[in-house]
Design an enzyme around this catalytic site. Structure first.
Site, short mmCIF file in Angstrom:
data_model
loop_
_atom_site.label_atom_id
_atom_site.label_comp_id
_atom_site.label_asym_id
_atom_site.label_seq_id
_atom_site.Cartn_x
_atom_site.Cartn_y
_atom_site.Cartn_z
N CYS A 2 -0.18 7.72 3.49
CA CYS A 2 -1.17 8.55 4.14
C CYS A 2 -2.53 7.86 4.07
CB CYS A 2 -1.33 9.95 3.53
SG CYS A 2 0.20 10.88 3.51
N ARG A 27 -0.76 2.95 6.82
CA ARG A 27 -0.38 3.71 5.63
C ARG A 27 0.58 4.87 5.95
NH1 ARG A 27 -3.86 2.74 1.42
NH2 ARG A 27 -3.24 4.68 0.45
N TRP A 74 2.28 10.11 6.15
CA TRP A 74 3.64 9.62 5.90
C TRP A 74 4.28 10.71 5.05
CZ3 TRP A 74 6.81 8.38 1.75
CH2 TRP A 74 7.92 7.59 2.04
N ASN A 100 -3.87 12.51 0.08
CA ASN A 100 -2.90 11.42 0.00
C ASN A 100 -2.35 11.43 -1.43
OD1 ASN A 100 -1.54 8.94 0.01
ND2 ASN A 100 -3.41 7.82 -0.48
N GLY A 101 -1.05 11.59 -1.58
CA GLY A 101 -0.45 11.63 -2.92
C GLY A 101 0.54 12.77 -3.01
N GLU A 487 14.73 -12.01 1.34
CA GLU A 487 13.51 -11.69 2.08
C GLU A 487 13.77 -11.73 3.59
OE1 GLU A 487 10.88 -10.29 1.53
OE2 GLU A 487 9.43 -10.95 3.01
N LYS A 491 13.26 -8.51 6.05
CA LYS A 491 12.38 -8.56 7.24
C LYS A 491 13.13 -8.06 8.48
CE LYS A 491 9.29 -8.77 5.90
NZ LYS A 491 8.94 -8.96 4.53
N GLU A 494 13.83 -4.16 8.33
CA GLU A 494 12.74 -3.21 8.44
C GLU A 494 12.11 -3.16 9.82
OE1 GLU A 494 9.66 -3.89 5.53
OE2 GLU A 494 9.86 -6.04 5.73
N HIS A 510 33.18 -13.77 -3.08
CA HIS A 510 33.65 -12.67 -3.92
C HIS A 510 33.57 -11.32 -3.20
CE1 HIS A 510 33.95 -15.42 -7.27
NE2 HIS A 510 32.74 -15.85 -6.97
N LYS A 609 2.80 1.04 4.72
CA LYS A 609 2.40 -0.21 4.05
C LYS A 609 2.15 -0.02 2.57
CE LYS A 609 1.05 -4.51 4.48
NZ LYS A 609 2.21 -5.37 4.60
C1 F6R Z 1 8.38 -5.40 3.05
C2 F6R Z 1 7.31 -4.66 2.45
C3 F6R Z 1 7.60 -3.80 1.27
C4 F6R Z 1 6.56 -4.07 0.17
C5 F6R Z 1 6.76 -3.11 -1.01
C6 F6R Z 1 5.80 -3.41 -2.13
O1 F6R Z 1 7.95 -6.15 4.14
O2 F6R Z 1 6.19 -4.73 2.89
O3 F6R Z 1 8.88 -4.02 0.79
O4 F6R Z 1 6.68 -5.40 -0.24
O5 F6R Z 1 6.58 -1.80 -0.57
O6 F6R Z 1 4.48 -3.27 -1.72
P1 F6R Z 1 3.30 -3.91 -2.53
O7 F6R Z 1 3.44 -5.40 -2.48
O8 F6R Z 1 2.06 -3.44 -1.84
O9 F6R Z 1 3.39 -3.42 -3.94
#
Ligand code: F6R
Length: 614
Positions: A2, A27, A74, A100-101, A487, A491, A494, A510, A609
């Site tokens: 949020c 956010r 969110w 937010n929270g 990773e 990517k 998501e 396995h 994010k």
């Molecule tokens: C993936 C992504 C998330 C963040 C995760 C941790 O692309 O962005 O998996 O890496 O939510 O976020 P931070 O790094 O802000 O603690």
């Protein structure tokens, strides 16, 4: 999650708040709303959807106001819809709130308030908080400020809130615990926001509101900062380093693409002032005071989530390989709930782009209580995690706006690489000449990243077009490239919503090998020097089952070229630095597949994010 933004001053609040919400949309973006103080009333407009939907919703409606606040959501409590969207009113509509929270004890409070006649319209914890403030104010016939302090002492959980009151068009209240809140101080105007991005074009002067602090802003009378126990605090006014152009797409179609392209610069910025390529030395100023702790650590625990956790896995290889310190990499969310064994000779490294991830924050608080030394690797200056650490190094990646993390990952890995080399050298685990050789090679990485972006972009775009309709992908890697495989898969998942799994290449036999058929694209990260023959065998195993191999290889690797359907060539480097290079084509691949499928690359569904809920 949020985003919240508020304004009080001499200008029109609505355009400032809306623009601010657009900046904060990373956010959360499932619903949005705004409250405006208008002729002795608080008008609330809110709707399901994005800030652009809110903009359309308010078009033609009266928005004249110089005090307003907005929210982009969110969802945590209650599905995303118009009713659950913020702002929320108190029962008598005298007070409005954005939040937010999570208020963890909201259910108990709601039950109590319901018995006392309160009627709730939404499923949110936030509405409960504003009703609680109202209840206290009515019972005690007190000021909103007093009721607010009292309410904040009754709730548990996390909040960044902004509150306004119908009877007082000249005051705005903000408070935080566990979720971020920044005050911007302009000339006769003030801003409150979840981060500094909505504020930067109006003022550079900010105060990061501290834990359990409340700010009371008077239109003509400045602001006061106090704790929720009503103890006044002296504000620490800081100057923002953020520049406006960092928050814009700069000609790219998406922030994610811009951020992929920024990596030569962001990696260089993260090395600047630390790696000295003239005399081949490393200096990590932010760690100086605690470097003896790291050098003499019994073990290193790394806590992080998502992409940052993948950077942590790379660090495990680096610290064990170069510095010979045992490392454990933990999902922050699991770590804190399993009564981990931690002692005073442990060093805990928290890695986080946002610096706000609730699980990572809680994990380091726990480790700190148990006496460990806490080091932070974060990107957002002034965020919560760096405040909780003993020492740390910021990654200077600049604001990352695309929800899928790209440049933050490589910046984290480069900072961790410098740490590992430095500690290895100080512990006498690498020779002076190896130390210098590593530094010289690390210094070449930004140019190599640029070369990869320039030389592979078109090829990756074509590969993306071929495979964009696949339902599953497998990503394989060994050693340093195993975290890169994870990773790459993350990517893809998501932003394109295609199922993808990352696996250690040798582990494939396995189980996952059963998945391979002629419809399965298998991305193999095969730049390794060590275990090179083994990775060739893994490629052969996939080819033998008609899997379609897309291999990331070191330039001039003719063996894998003869086996794989597609090879993407990248420059050679030290094996321990290879994640910094091999991840780049995977970022591009996921980007172009998502674009090819018409997905919302920068704001994928269900994600946000900054994950400030546990
Ligand atoms: C993936 C992504 C998330 C963040 C995760 C941790 O692309 O962005 O998996 O890496 O939510 O976020 P931070 O790094 O802000 O603690």
């Amino acid at each position: 999650m949020c985003g919240i933004v508020a304004y009080i001053g001499k200008n029109q609040a609505c355009p400032i708040v809306i623009k601010g919400l657009q900046r904060l949309e990373y956010r959360g973006y499932d619903s949005a709303g705004i409250a405006l103080m208008q002729e002795g009333d608080i008008t609330v407009y809110k709707t399901k959807g994005k800030v652009s939907d809110l903009q359309s919703f308010i078009e033609g409606k009266p928005t004249d106001s110089t005090l307003g606040m907005g929210h982009t959501r969110w969802a945590t409590h209650g599905v995303p819809n118009d009713v659950n969207a913020h702002p929320h009113y108190s029962g008598n509509k005298n007070i409005a709130i954005i939040h937010n929270g999570i208020i963890e004890n909201y259910a108990v409070i709601k039950e109590e308030l319901t018995k006392r006649g309160h009627v709730f319209h939404s499923d949110t914890d936030t509405e409960v908080l504003v009703h609680l403030i109202e209840e206290i104010q009515n019972n005690e016939k007190c000021s909103l400020e007093k009721a607010l302090l009292e309410a904040l002492n009754k709730v548990t959980g996390a909040y960044a809130i902004v509150v306004m009151e119908r009877n007082d068009p000249n005051t705005l209240y903000g408070a935080r615990k566990g979720s971020p809140l920044v005050l911007g101080i302009g000339t006769d105007e003030y801003f409150l926001a979840s981060d500094a991005t909505p504020i930067v074009e109006y003022t550079k002067n900010v105060v990061y509101i501290g834990e359990e602090e409340v700010v009371v802003i008077k239109r003509d009378g400045g602001f006061t900062l106090k704790t929720i126990q009503n103890v006044e605090k002296t504000p620490y006014i800081q100057e923002l380093e953020l520049k406006l152009e960092m928050l814009e797409k700069g000609g790219y179609e998406h922030f994610m693409l811009k951020e992929i392209h920024e990596q030569p610069r962001s990696i260089k910025d993260s090395m600047r002032g630390r790696l000295n390529a003239v005399d081949n030395t490393l200096k990590l100023g932010g760690l100086k005071e605690y470097e003896h702790k790291i050098i003499n650590a019994n073990r290193i625990l790394i806590v992080a989530c998502g992409t940052s956790w993948h950077a942590g896995l790379v660090a495990e290889y680096l610290f064990e390989d170069l510095a010979r310190i045992p490392v454990e990499v933990e999902y922050a969310s699991e770590f804190r709930y399993r009564n981990p064994v931690i002692n005073e000779n442990d060093v805990v490294i928290a890695i986080s782009q946002s610096g706000e991830t609730a699980d990572s924050l809680a994990a380091i608080k726990l480790a700190k209580e148990k006496g460990a030394t806490i080091i932070g690797i974060c990107n957002v200056v002034g965020s919560s995690i760096p405040r909780e650490t003993h020492a740390g190094s910021y990654t200077h990646a600049g604001p990352e706006i695309g929800v899928a993390s790209t440049k933050a990952f490589t910046a984290q890995v480069v900072v961790l690489t410098m740490m590992a080399i430095y500690v290895a050298y100080k512990r006498g685990k690498i020779t002076e000449s190896k130390y210098r050789q590593l530094i010289i090679e690390l210094d070449t990485i930004p140019d190599k990243v640029k070369h990869i972006i320039d030389s592979t972009n078109e090829q990756v775009k074509k590969i993306a077009e071929i495979y964009k309709n696949a339902h599953n992908f497998l990503y394989l890697g060994r050693g340093y490239n195993f975290p890169v495989a994870l990773e790459g898969a993350l990517k893809l998942k998501e932003i394109s919503y295609i199922h993808a799994e990352g696996y250690p290449a040798a582990e494939m036999k396995h189980g996952p090998i059963a998945l391979i058929d002629e419809n399965m694209p298998v991305v193999v990260v095969a730049t390794n020097h060590s275990a090179y023959e083994k990775i060739i065998s893994n490629v052969q195993e996939v080819v033998a089952r008609k899997g379609r191999v897309i291999a990331i290889v070191t330039k001039a690797d003719d063996i894998i070229k003869s086996l794989a359907e597609h090879v993407i060539e990248i420059p050679d480097t030290e094996e321990s630095f290879s994640p910094l290079l091999s991840v780049i084509p995977l970022q591009l691949l996921s980007y172009y597949i998502a674009v090819g499928l018409g997905k919302n690359v920068d704001q994928p569904r269900n994600l946000a994010k900054s994950v400030t809920v546990e």
